[in-house]
Design an enzyme around this catalytic site. Sequence first.
Site, PDB file in Angstrom:
ATOM      1  N   THR A   5       0.813  -1.289   0.090  1.00  0.00           N
ATOM      2  CA  THR A   5       0.006  -0.016   0.134  1.00  0.00           C
ATOM      3  C   THR A   5       1.018   1.140  -0.093  1.00  0.00           C
ATOM      4  O   THR A   5       0.644   2.140  -0.709  1.00  0.00           O
ATOM      5  CB  THR A   5      -0.755   0.120   1.211  1.00  0.00           C
ATOM      6  OG1 THR A   5      -1.257  -1.433   1.607  1.00  0.00           O
ATOM      7  CG2 THR A   5      -2.081   0.834   1.500  1.00  0.00           C
ATOM      8  N   VAL A   6       1.871   1.355   0.839  1.00  0.00           N
ATOM      9  CA  VAL A   6       2.753   2.540   1.057  1.00  0.00           C
ATOM     10  C   VAL A   6       3.684   2.713  -0.197  1.00  0.00           C
ATOM     11  O   VAL A   6       3.697   3.916  -0.935  1.00  0.00           O
ATOM     12  CB  VAL A   6       3.658   2.282   2.079  1.00  0.00           C
ATOM     13  CG1 VAL A   6       4.274   3.794   2.303  1.00  0.00           C
ATOM     14  CG2 VAL A   6       2.674   2.252   3.502  1.00  0.00           C
ATOM     15  N   LYS A  26      10.044   0.878  11.436  1.00  0.00           N
ATOM     16  CA  LYS A  26      10.285   1.237  12.942  1.00  0.00           C
ATOM     17  C   LYS A  26      11.272  -0.042  13.550  1.00  0.00           C
ATOM     18  O   LYS A  26      11.839   0.030  14.414  1.00  0.00           O
ATOM     19  CB  LYS A  26       9.035   1.391  13.640  1.00  0.00           C
ATOM     20  CG  LYS A  26       8.142   0.187  13.843  1.00  0.00           C
ATOM     21  CD  LYS A  26       6.797   0.497  13.814  1.00  0.00           C
ATOM     22  CE  LYS A  26       5.890  -0.759  13.183  1.00  0.00           C
ATOM     23  NZ  LYS A  26       4.569  -0.519  12.978  1.00  0.00           N
ATOM     24  N   GLY A  80      -8.301  -3.377   9.314  1.00  0.00           N
ATOM     25  CA  GLY A  80      -7.037  -3.388   8.698  1.00  0.00           C
ATOM     26  C   GLY A  80      -5.968  -2.330   9.477  1.00  0.00           C
ATOM     27  O   GLY A  80      -4.897  -2.019   9.037  1.00  0.00           O
ATOM     28  N   LYS A 104       8.787   2.510  18.819  1.00  0.00           N
ATOM     29  CA  LYS A 104       8.436   3.838  18.265  1.00  0.00           C
ATOM     30  C   LYS A 104       8.814   4.765  19.518  1.00  0.00           C
ATOM     31  O   LYS A 104       9.951   5.850  19.156  1.00  0.00           O
ATOM     32  CB  LYS A 104       7.121   4.165  17.948  1.00  0.00           C
ATOM     33  CG  LYS A 104       6.603   3.509  16.813  1.00  0.00           C
ATOM     34  CD  LYS A 104       5.041   3.658  16.552  1.00  0.00           C
ATOM     35  CE  LYS A 104       4.553   2.965  15.285  1.00  0.00           C
ATOM     36  NZ  LYS A 104       3.101   2.883  15.165  1.00  0.00           N
TER      37      LYS A 104
HETATM   38  N1  HSE Z   1      -0.494  -1.070  13.609  1.00  0.00           N
HETATM   39  C1  HSE Z   1       0.172   0.145  13.707  1.00  0.00           C
HETATM   40  C2  HSE Z   1      -0.799   0.995  14.537  1.00  0.00           C
HETATM   41  C3  HSE Z   1       0.427   0.679  12.471  1.00  0.00           C
HETATM   42  O1  HSE Z   1      -1.807   0.387  14.829  1.00  0.00           O
HETATM   43  O2  HSE Z   1      -0.797   2.249  14.706  1.00  0.00           O
HETATM   44  C4  HSE Z   1       1.473   1.728  12.309  1.00  0.00           C
HETATM   45  O3  HSE Z   1       2.734   1.620  13.098  1.00  0.00           O
END
Ligand code: HSE
Length: 439
Positions: free
Chosen positions: A14-15, A107, A189, A207
């Site tokens: 997607t990205v 990340k 999703g 993060k």
């Molecule tokens: N699964 C992550 C979230 C996606 O829910 O924020 C982005 O890192």
Amino acid sequence: MVAPLKVGIAGLGTVGAEVVRLIEAQGSTLTARSGRGIKVVAVTARSKAKKRGVDLRGIDWANSPQALAEDPNIDCFVELMGGAGDPAFSAIETALKAGKSVVTANKALIAKHGLRLATAAEKHGGALNFEAAVGAAIPVIKTLREGLAGTSINRVYGILNGTCNYILTRMEQEGLPFAECLTDAQRLGYAEANPSFDVDGHDTAQKLAILASLAFGTKVAQSAVYVEGISSIKPEDLRAAEELGYRVKLLGVAVRTAKGIEQRVHPTMVPKSSSIAQVMGVTNAVTVDGEGIPPITLVGPGAGGAATASAVLADIADVARGIRAKPFGRPVDKLRATSKAPMERHEGGYYIRLMARDLAGTAATIAKRLAEQKISLESIVQRHPDGVDINGTAKKPSPVPVILITYATSEDAVYRALEKVQRDKVISGRPQVIRIEKN
Ligand code: HSE
């Protein structure tokens, strides 16, 4: 006329597909902003045949990420495959060692191998940009690394996982149980392939480790982060929080204390009046407390194709401009080691929910055990006792929820007091304890 920056993209999910589309669609704006053309010259992905809704004609197809990283025709290697190991790690290292710049949204990789990759970038002169790795479209990396380079930071904290914030928001607003909200987050999703990564706090921890390094000049180390997820949170905790003037959020917090940098991820009560408490659903937010300035809060989409591609494009534009910031804001050899803060020494307010036996003396016993540990209470609430049946006859007393909010104390003291309360047999089950973070 400077030649265009030649970009190679590994990963066309997607990205990746969105990045290809945006470079094509916004070419002239990007050129105007970065002073140089930007051209995708080669790509690679697992399947060449897959339909992606983007025009790849005129773009070379590399046989592997490694082959793309080695391609002498590209200046900038963009890694959008994900994963903390290979093929992403080796391909990025190869590109950096060849003097290319690298842009990644990964990340997990930056939290695990960020220092080694930053060392290679410094040595060989390329950039290593990872704005999309934290908070997607929120420009938090740049804010900490460049915008606040002149500010001493005391605390950086935020909602860094959209899935957890979505779950907590729905539990709070609709009184739904955790499991049902998680199923919806997966259906929509938001969650990672393994949702434990989201709900157990590991995504937030990766993060946070990156933000802490940028904020405090420490070596990025996921192992230095204390982690607790949200699966123990019950709708009754969210109801009690609401009544007492708080909301529950999964926060990542990195804070300078007298004992060192504390990095922690856990469900947290935040005052309803705080900026962070207003952030609902999948939205992410980061607050930075800098010396001498009021807190700065950045709010925005922390996941999704368009939001992540926005940050990737900004990083590519920086490469095109010729900006070569130190990946973690200072040279790797100037970053200080950091270790996991012992949570028993954590100091703050606490929310405690106990199931107390509805008998004379129970409240006095709980109060005594807290007083012994010098814990002072901001509030205490007992829920309706249910000691009378519909005929008006007395029933065997059943446990009633008692909610305590403490003033700042140490975690050690809280658990010592609760251990004694359990031994006094005035409560049933395990107490629920949630840390409070004041703004
Ligand atoms: N699964 C992550 C979230 C996606 O829910 O924020 C982005 O890192």
